[in-house]
Design an enzyme around this catalytic site. Structure first.
Site, PDB file in Angstrom:
ATOM      1  N   ASP A 120      82.836  42.487  39.247  1.00 12.45           N
ATOM      2  CA  ASP A 120      83.094  41.606  38.101  1.00 12.45           C
ATOM      3  C   ASP A 120      84.595  41.634  37.827  1.00 12.45           C
ATOM      4  OD1 ASP A 120      80.332  41.782  38.095  1.00 12.45           O
ATOM      5  OD2 ASP A 120      80.171  41.792  35.910  1.00 12.45           O
ATOM      6  N   LYS A 179      81.191  34.288  34.826  1.00 17.49           N
ATOM      7  CA  LYS A 179      80.688  35.118  33.726  1.00 17.49           C
ATOM      8  C   LYS A 179      81.490  34.783  32.480  1.00 17.49           C
ATOM      9  CE  LYS A 179      80.535  40.113  32.663  1.00 17.49           C
ATOM     10  NZ  LYS A 179      80.638  41.471  33.234  1.00 17.49           N
ATOM     11  N   LYS A 218      76.596  34.075  34.366  1.00 17.56           N
ATOM     12  CA  LYS A 218      76.230  35.300  33.638  1.00 17.56           C
ATOM     13  C   LYS A 218      76.861  35.292  32.256  1.00 17.56           C
ATOM     14  CE  LYS A 218      76.929  40.321  33.686  1.00 17.56           C
ATOM     15  NZ  LYS A 218      77.423  41.480  34.438  1.00 17.56           N
TER      16      LYS A 218
END
Lengths: 314, 284
Positions: free
Chosen positions: A151, A214, A250
């Site tokens: 991430d 995300k 996400k």
């Protein structure tokens, strides 16, 4: 939808990247917020709710990103990820555990053989303020330790200053470091200010090779919101239509209740479509959400309201 | 001058320091003793019970952490506010069929009862706690602690009965979810207005109006409720609730015939206390 035929190689043509991002249609702010609010009023009951709860559990990226994280806390979190409710074997396991890069090794050992992914935040999370080689070293270390997902955060300063090319090049460099490892790109929408910026950053990340986009780090308020997620879901839908490549989404941060989680699932189904309604393409970054999902699940199976005393603290 | 339009009050629930309508949107019609329309009261659902328990749980630790002295001050403040609304309570009780003298007596009794319990806030530990003699170099203390979240099925006596079951629960540091008298729910909501304006932290007392038989079983089976007072529950319902309450070992106070005018004693307070005993080494 932008015309990608002229967009042959963005790295070689900064002007084209800028033109493409500027050419994205603006987001109707009022429309997006009303659409998200309307979808949030859907009533999901009984068997559909049971299905949604199990789906949401299987989509959770169980997260601990605190300065006070210890190896013991990570092991406890991993045990919970594999068996969210030890008293009920029918509860699905979560999708992944998300930790800081120095604790990846601990999580990989604890999750060995469970099939649960280990996601590591990297690239000077959460601010993203570090030289590129430090970001790449951070990424490499996490991958060497066995992380299956990275991430990364984008350089919001560069993005807001209009230096889209720098953001693009960094994502490309990190993606090259990742190879087959899944790359999630954190846009930190709370710092991007407008929905138009969220749409541009989404396209930028996808063009640069992100496997997932995300919303947030969870360290900035506002974190994930329904309208922002709506804009990102539209972006992945349009991106697949334009290029044929599917990118996941996400939302992370601030999703605490089953009701919230179900709202997101409705949004996915109605915006991007059911293709995204699997843990492979949609994740929920959360920590306290899991206990609420388990509590609601037990309410459905036993018929009485549960209490937090009967679930692990984390 | 034209005749004024009457300004009628909307009686809502009291949850977490706010006055929400029932989640279900339902109401019940409340009539006076002669069958004339008085008001629409909210008819709470199981989800209102759930929300009230969440609010009570959230408030419990903070309420219990206050000093007994401070809890006493806050409860005395409630009595001051009750005193200021004496006339309104008398009117409402007359609506439920009491004569003027009886209604006044009931309101005075309720205020006095509240003051009496408020006084116990910083004294109950001295009465129920102890310093124990042990054969070793230790100080040994037993101190009372609140049970936690207490569900209360209030009796039919709309004000004095309500105060007599509610005050002893909260004075020791418990938080309460109360199902008000089904026959005369309006004084309970007026009491909630008193509570909302007298420094009682939101969530410490939550008042629901509606059907006992619908709400009590959810309160009794709720895993996050630590005790239940079944004073207002009729026979069969009380038995069912006691059975459901056994699932997580709730403390249960069974209904007994109460004379609300009599001296209450400390039994209702001690029913919702637990005793913690601590050993302190001496001389180290």
């Amino acid at each position: 939808m932008p015309d990608l035929s002229t967009f042959a190689d963005a790295a070689a043509a900064p002007a084209e990247l800028r033109g493409l991002l500027r050419g994205l249609p603006p987001v109707d702010q009022v429309g997006a917020e009303e659409r998200a609010a309307r979808l949030a009023t859907r009533s999901i009951k009984k068997s559909a709710k049971a299905y949604a709860i199990d789906l949401a559990i299987s989509m959770v990226d169980l997260t601990t990103l605190e300065g006070a994280d210890t190896p013991g806390k990570v092991r406890a979190l991993c045990a919970k990820a594999a068996h969210p409710d030890p008293a009920d074997a029918s509860v699905p396991k979560v999708a992944a555990v998300c930790v800081y890069s120095d604790l990846v090794g601990e999580a990989v050992r604890a999750l060995d053989g469970t099939g649960i992914g280990v996601a590591s935040v990297a690239t000077a999370f959460p601010s993203g303020r570090a030289p590129l080689d430090a970001k790449l070293a951070d990424t490499r270390r996490a991958i060497d330790d066995g992380a299956s997902e990275i991430d990364m955060v984008i350089d919001r300063g560069a993005f807001l200053a209009g230096d889209h090319q720098k953001v693009f090049d960094e994502i490309v460099a990190v993606k090259a470091e990742c190879g087959d490892v899944h790359l999630k790109v954190i846009l930190e929408t709370g710092e991007l200010v407008t929905y138009d910026n969220v749409r541009r950053a989404s396209w930028l990340a996808m063009l640069a090779g992100a496997d997932f986009i995300k919303t947030s780090t969870g360290k900035v308020s506002p974190a994930a919101t329904l309208p922002v997620t709506l804009v990102m879901l539209e972006a992945v839908r349009d991106f697949r239509a334009a290029t044929g490549r599917q990118v996941g989404v996400k939302p992370a941060g601030g999703i605490r209740t089953t009701k919230d989680a179900i709202k997101y699932l409705v949004l996915v189904n109605e915006t991007a479509g059911p293709d995204w309604l699997t843990p492979e393409w949609f994740r929920l970054g959360a920590s306290s959400l899991l206990n609420d999902l388990l509590m609601q699940r037990r309410k459905l199976t036993t018929g009485v309201y549960g209490g937090p005393d009967y679930f692990t603290m984390d | 001058m034209s005749e004024r339009l009457s300004v009628r009050k909307t009686y809502k629930l009291f949850i977490g320091g706010a006055f929400p309508r029932s989640e279900s949107g339902r109401t019940v019609i409340v009539n006076d003793a002669k069958g004339r329309f008085l008001a629409n009261a909210a008819r709470a659902s199981r989800k209102d019970v759930r929300d009230a328990v969440v609010a009570a749980r959230k408030a419990q630790a903070g309420w219990a952490a206050r000093t007994g002295y401070n809890r006493g001050q806050i409860l005395y403040r409630v009595a001051e506010m009750l005193e200021g609304r004496r006339g309104q309570f008398v009117e409402e009780l007359r609506g439920s069929g009491l004569g003027k003298a009886a209604a006044t007596a009931e309101v005075d009794g309720a205020i006095d009862r509240w003051v009496w319990y408020a006084g116990w806030a910083d004294k109950i530990a001295q009465v129920t706690g102890s310093a124990n003699a042990v054969s070793g170099p230790f100080f040994n203390f037993s101190t009372p602690e609140p049970t936690g979240v207490v569900g209360v099925i209030a009796p039919d006596s709309p004000l004095l009965g309500l105060v007599s079951v509610l005050a002893p629960v909260v004075v020791t540091g418990n938080t309460a979810v109360v199902v008000a008298a089904e026959s005369a729910p309006l004084p309970a909501i007026t009491l909630a207005e008193v509570l909302a304006t007298s420094d009682v932290p939101g969530g410490v007392i939550n008042l629901l109006t509606g059907h006992r038989a619908e709400l009590a079983p959810w309160l009794a089976s709720h895993q996050d409720v630590n005790a239940i007072d079944l004073t207002g529950a009729p026979g069969d319902l009380a038995a069912d609730c006691e059975r459901a309450a056994a699932d997580n070992l709730k403390r249960v106070r069974r209904p007994v015939a109460d004379d609300w005018a009599a001296d209450p004693g400390t039994a209702r307070m001690t029913a919702f206390l637990e005793t913690k005993t601590v050993w302190h080494p001496v001389g180290i």
